[in-house]
Every structure is written in C-alpha cells, then in structure tokens.
Design an enzyme around this catalytic site. Structure first.
Site, PDB file in Angstrom:
ATOM      1  N   GLY A 117       5.287   2.786   0.658  1.00  0.00           N
ATOM      2  CA  GLY A 117       6.005   3.470  -0.411  1.00  0.00           C
ATOM      3  C   GLY A 117       5.544   3.052  -1.790  1.00  0.00           C
ATOM      4  O   GLY A 117       6.219   3.307  -2.776  1.00  0.00           O
TER       5      GLY A 117
ATOM      6  N   SER B 103       0.852  -1.186   0.000  1.00  0.00           N
ATOM      7  CA  SER B 103       0.000   0.000   0.000  1.00  0.00           C
ATOM      8  C   SER B 103       0.889   1.238   0.000  1.00  0.00           C
ATOM      9  O   SER B 103       2.117   1.152   0.034  1.00  0.00           O
ATOM     10  CB  SER B 103      -0.912   0.011   1.232  1.00  0.00           C
ATOM     11  OG  SER B 103      -0.139   0.131   2.425  1.00  0.00           O
ATOM     12  N   LYS B 104       0.246   2.404  -0.011  1.00  0.00           N
ATOM     13  CA  LYS B 104       1.006   3.655  -0.039  1.00  0.00           C
ATOM     14  C   LYS B 104       1.881   3.831   1.199  1.00  0.00           C
ATOM     15  O   LYS B 104       2.933   4.456   1.130  1.00  0.00           O
ATOM     16  CB  LYS B 104       0.054   4.844  -0.178  1.00  0.00           C
ATOM     17  CG  LYS B 104      -0.544   4.981  -1.567  1.00  0.00           C
ATOM     18  CD  LYS B 104      -1.366   6.249  -1.699  1.00  0.00           C
ATOM     19  CE  LYS B 104      -1.927   6.404  -3.111  1.00  0.00           C
ATOM     20  NZ  LYS B 104      -2.716   7.637  -3.259  1.00  0.00           N
ATOM     21  N   ARG B 105       1.448   3.253   2.317  1.00  0.00           N
ATOM     22  CA  ARG B 105       2.265   3.415   3.531  1.00  0.00           C
ATOM     23  C   ARG B 105       3.591   2.666   3.426  1.00  0.00           C
ATOM     24  O   ARG B 105       4.530   2.947   4.166  1.00  0.00           O
ATOM     25  CB  ARG B 105       1.494   2.948   4.764  1.00  0.00           C
ATOM     26  CG  ARG B 105       1.214   1.462   4.837  1.00  0.00           C
ATOM     27  CD  ARG B 105       0.331   1.128   6.039  1.00  0.00           C
ATOM     28  NE  ARG B 105      -0.023  -0.263   6.093  1.00  0.00           N
ATOM     29  CZ  ARG B 105       0.702  -1.201   6.688  1.00  0.00           C
ATOM     30  NH1 ARG B 105       1.848  -0.866   7.271  1.00  0.00           N
ATOM     31  NH2 ARG B 105       0.312  -2.456   6.714  1.00  0.00           N
TER      32      ARG B 105
END
Length: 492
Positions: free
Chosen positions: A269, A265-267
């Site tokens: 990177g 996910s975006k968390r």
C-alpha cells in the site's frame, strides 16, 4: 577526526534557534516515507519554535522532472507541510558548491585526481578478485600541485582522514562510531565542473543555517562522509577568521517496512501521497496522524491533534527499529477522522466526485453528512453512499436491488405509498411510527417492508437507515420513487 571546536550534536540540541529541512529528490512522487520525514522535520521545528525549510535536490538533471517537483509541492501542501520560506533549488546553487570545492582544493583539503575510469575499473576488479573492500587510494592525493597537468581531465576529491575514528551522537540512533579507514576520498566536483550530492548537501545545509538534519537511516553512512567536508571547511574558516562550519545535529529515522517486515513497496500500500488523496479518498489529517504514529508515540494516544503533536513531539522518542506500515490501520484512522469532520467541508470534497455544482444540491449533501459519514471509511465510500440522493427518476436499481423489486413486492410498496402519502408529518418519529404500524397491520416483519422500500428509494440494498433516507429525499421525491415501483412504468 573532528576538531574539538566543532559544535557538537548535544550542544545544538539545546540551541533554541532550530532550523530543519526536508530535502527530497524530484525523481518521482512524494513517497509516504518522505512525507513522514517532512512531518518529523516540521514538528521538531514547531516544537522548538524554530524554522522548517524545503529544499529540492535536483542536481540529477537526467531524472529530475517538473512533474515530480509539482507532485512534491502538491503533496506537502495537502498535508500542511509547506516550508516557512520559499523552497531552495539545489541545482541553481551549483556555482556556490563549486566555489567551496575550489576553496577546499586551495587549502589542501582536496586534490585533483586524474585517475581514469579504466584505471578505477581495473582497481575495482583487482579488489574483487582479492576479496577485499575497494577504497580509493589515488597516487594523486599527495602529489605536488605543481605536477598537476592542465591538459588532462580530472575530478576533485576530498581528502578523507585515514587514521582514528569518527563519532556521531545521533539523536535517534545514539552514538555511532566508524573507523576512518572505512572512508574514501570521494568526488566533490566532477570532471565537467558540476558538484556531487555529498558536497552540495553540506554547502546547502550550512548556507541555509540548518541545525538539525532529520532524515532516513539509509543516510547514516552519508553523514560520516559529509562530516569530512564539514570539518575541513570548519578548519579553513577558523584559520582565516571568516567564521565556522558547525556540525549539525543528526537524527536518522528508521525506514518504514511493510506489515510483513519486508521493505515497503506498492504491494504493502506504499503509494504516492497524491494517491492516498485521489485514489483512496483519505483526509490529510488522518494521514498525518497515522504517519506521526509510525515510529513515534505518546503513551497510548492513538488520535493526536496537530497542536498536541507539536506540544508532545520529541525526536529522542522515535523508535530505533523500523516502523511497519499497515494500510488497514490507516483506513481505520481515516474513518475516525471522517466521523469528526465538518459536514460542509465533507460535502465540498465529494461534490466534484458526484458532478455537483448547484448550491442547493450542496446544501442537501451537507444535511445528509451526519447519517452518511458514520457509514463510510473514506471519501470514495462517502460519495458512493450519497449517490442515491441525486439519482434521476426513474432510478435504475443494481442487480441485488432489482431482485427485491419483484412482482410480489409491488403490493407492499403500494401499501407503503398509500400510508406515507397519508402521513402529513415528514419527520423521523412520524415516519417510523407509520411504517411500524403498517408492518403490524400487514402481519409482516419491518424488514420485509424496509428491504423493497430501500431498493425503490436508493436502487441499492445498503444505505443509511430507511427513515433517514425518507427524510433526506423529502416527501415528494420519496413518494415519487416509491410510486415508480408500485405499478408498471408507462410505455413511452
């Protein structure tokens, strides 16, 4: 389920006329996982001297956007993964997909299904209440076509096999077997006459001559459903002598997870490819190298050139387990590539970030690269490290640098100015000798001189070596900046 005459995955794996495809849906940016899939398709084709194609699967008209299509092409171009032929747009081939659906219908491999949405919903609810899997069991499957009403809406469903097993010899996952009871009569043509994804993919892969389908392992179930269509069309074409629909070789790649093992996910990177370029300031060759090593490797080699990757790549060597994305490792790889990159190229990449358009400034920037790039991990850091070169006098120091430019530092800077002004040879050895001699005369450590000098020259407390800074700025600019700080600036 499959006819013995259908070309097997193993047979195709030995076929030198390899054709692969990358087929993204244009509903968002080019994801890092999609970029790796494109890379593996590109490498497999190049390794076998084959062809790599790009297909935009834009049949979802509500979610497909021109901006997403542009982002996909932009990302592929940046990574050097453009197709070997103009891209295929799936929606533009809808008539061809529908033609195949009606051919399946006419041959008895598909049927009109008149079940309504309300009837389907009721059957799903009943299955849920009885805690059993819901499978389409339409009474229209075996109905006489003469009884099909022409005044009612319908969809066309494929007739999936109900007995036996289906087998796929996956080039990554190995042999996978599924009971045909798990397959349902899925829709291939909607009530409005538009094709579904399951049909369109099979038709496009066949018409494009795709021999190897390399994609994420979240498509394994789709492979078995798509094989129903392939086998049916193979049977039809063998019967009428028009050809064959060979089964492509499948290679389902495990998805990428975060460093903690969770879904990427975006968390973690996980950004769009454009963000790695525009926001993180990474080099495309570094991103490609890192993606290559996500689930595939060649011994202990960490840095692998594109030519080496083409020579060494083997789809069978892809790991069956999920790869873990580590942004810190990606940044480390980028730093290595940054140090090896051509100086003029790096200067060209960061010049717009600095607002530079003058050729003379570009030359200064290029000359500075050898000392700047060893201190940077990405283009953003590289640009930040180069800003001092083009700062306008009198430069404005940051807070930490300003603290070093105290009243007590002015005599030191005055002594430095005097000594350097008297140094005719503006080279690294001469400047080093001059400052070391001055430090000894003043009874000071060289650091006590270098700290305020760096602040005066760059406006910061970190920079390349102080002698490099002096040389890069040149005699007149360096002495001017030191002079600005050794006496109070005049009141204007």
């Amino acid at each position: 389920m499959a006819s013995a005459t259908v070309t097997s995955s193993a047979d195709l794996a030995r076929n030198p006329a390899v054709v692969t495809r990358f087929a993204p849906s244009p509903t968002g940016f080019l994801h890092i996982g999609g970029a790796r899939t494109a890379l593996f398709n590109w490498l497999f084709a190049r390794h076998h001297g084959g062809t790599y194609l790009v297909r935009i699967e834009d049949t979802d008209r509500a979610r497909s956007t021109d901006a997403a299509i542009a982002a996909i092409f932009d990302g592929l171009g940046w990574l050097g993964l453009e197709g070997d032929a103009p891209p295929v747009f799936q929606f533009a081939r809808s008539d061809r997909h529908a033609e195949v659906a009606h051919r399946l219908l006419a041959a008895g491999h598909a049927y009109r299904c008149y079940l309504t949405q309300a009837e389907l919903a009721a059957r799903r609810e009943a299955a849920a209440a009885e805690r059993r899997p819901f499978r389409i069991d339409s009474e229209w499957r075996d109905a006489d076509p003469a009884t099909w009403p022409d005044d009612q809406p319908y969809v066309i469903r494929i007739k999936a096999p109900r007995d036996g097993e289906s087998v796929i010899d996956d080039l990554v996952q190995g042999r996978i077997t599924v009971s045909n009871r798990e397959l349902d009569d899925f829709v291939i043509l909607r009530g409005d006459g538009t094709p579904t994804y399951m049909l369109a993919v099979v038709v496009d892969d066949h018409d494009m001559g795709v021999t190897h389908v390399i994609r994420g392992d979240d498509h394994i179930n789709n492979a078995f459903r798509q094989r129903v269509v392939i086998d049916a069309m193979h049977t039809i074409e063998q019967a009428d002598g028009t050809g064959a629909w060979p089964l492509p070789a499948y290679a389902h790649i495990p998805l990428i997870h975060g460093a903690d093992g969770a879904k990427l996910s975006k968390r973690h990177g996980a950004l769009g490819v454009d963000a790695y370029r525009d926001e993180l300031g990474l080099l495309p060759e570094a991103v490609v190298n890192y993606l290559l090593r996500l689930g595939w490797g060649h011994g202990d080699d960490e840095i692998i050139t594109r030519d080496q990757a083409v020579a060494w790549f083997d789809i069978a060597a892809v790991n069956k387990g999920a790869a873990r994305f580590d942004l810190k490792k990606l940044l480390n790889v980028n730093a290595l590539y940054l140090r090896q990159a051509d100086d003029a190229r790096l200067a060209g990449l960061i010049a717009p970030m600095l607002g530079l358009t003058d050729a003379a400034q570009a030359d200064v920037l290029t000359a500075a690269m050898p000392v700047l790039k060893v201190r940077a991990a990405d283009l953003n850091e590289l640009a930040q490290g180069a800003r001092f070169l083009f700062a306008q006098r009198p430069i404005t120091p940051d807070d930490k640098a300003a603290a070093l430019l105290s009243q007590a530092a002015r005599p030191v800077l005055d002594a430095v100015f005097t000594r350097l002004h008297a140094t005719p040879d503006w080279t690294l050895p001469a400047l080093e000798a001059a400052l070391k001699a001055l430090a000894e005369e003043l009874g000071m450590g060289l650091g006590k001189i270098a700290q305020p000098l760096r602040a005066a020259l760059t406006g910061a407390t970190t920079s390349p070596g102080i002698y490099d800074v002096l040389v890069l700025l040149g005699r007149d600019e360096a002495l001017g900046r030191i002079g600005d700080q050794r006496v109070p600036a005049p009141i204007t």
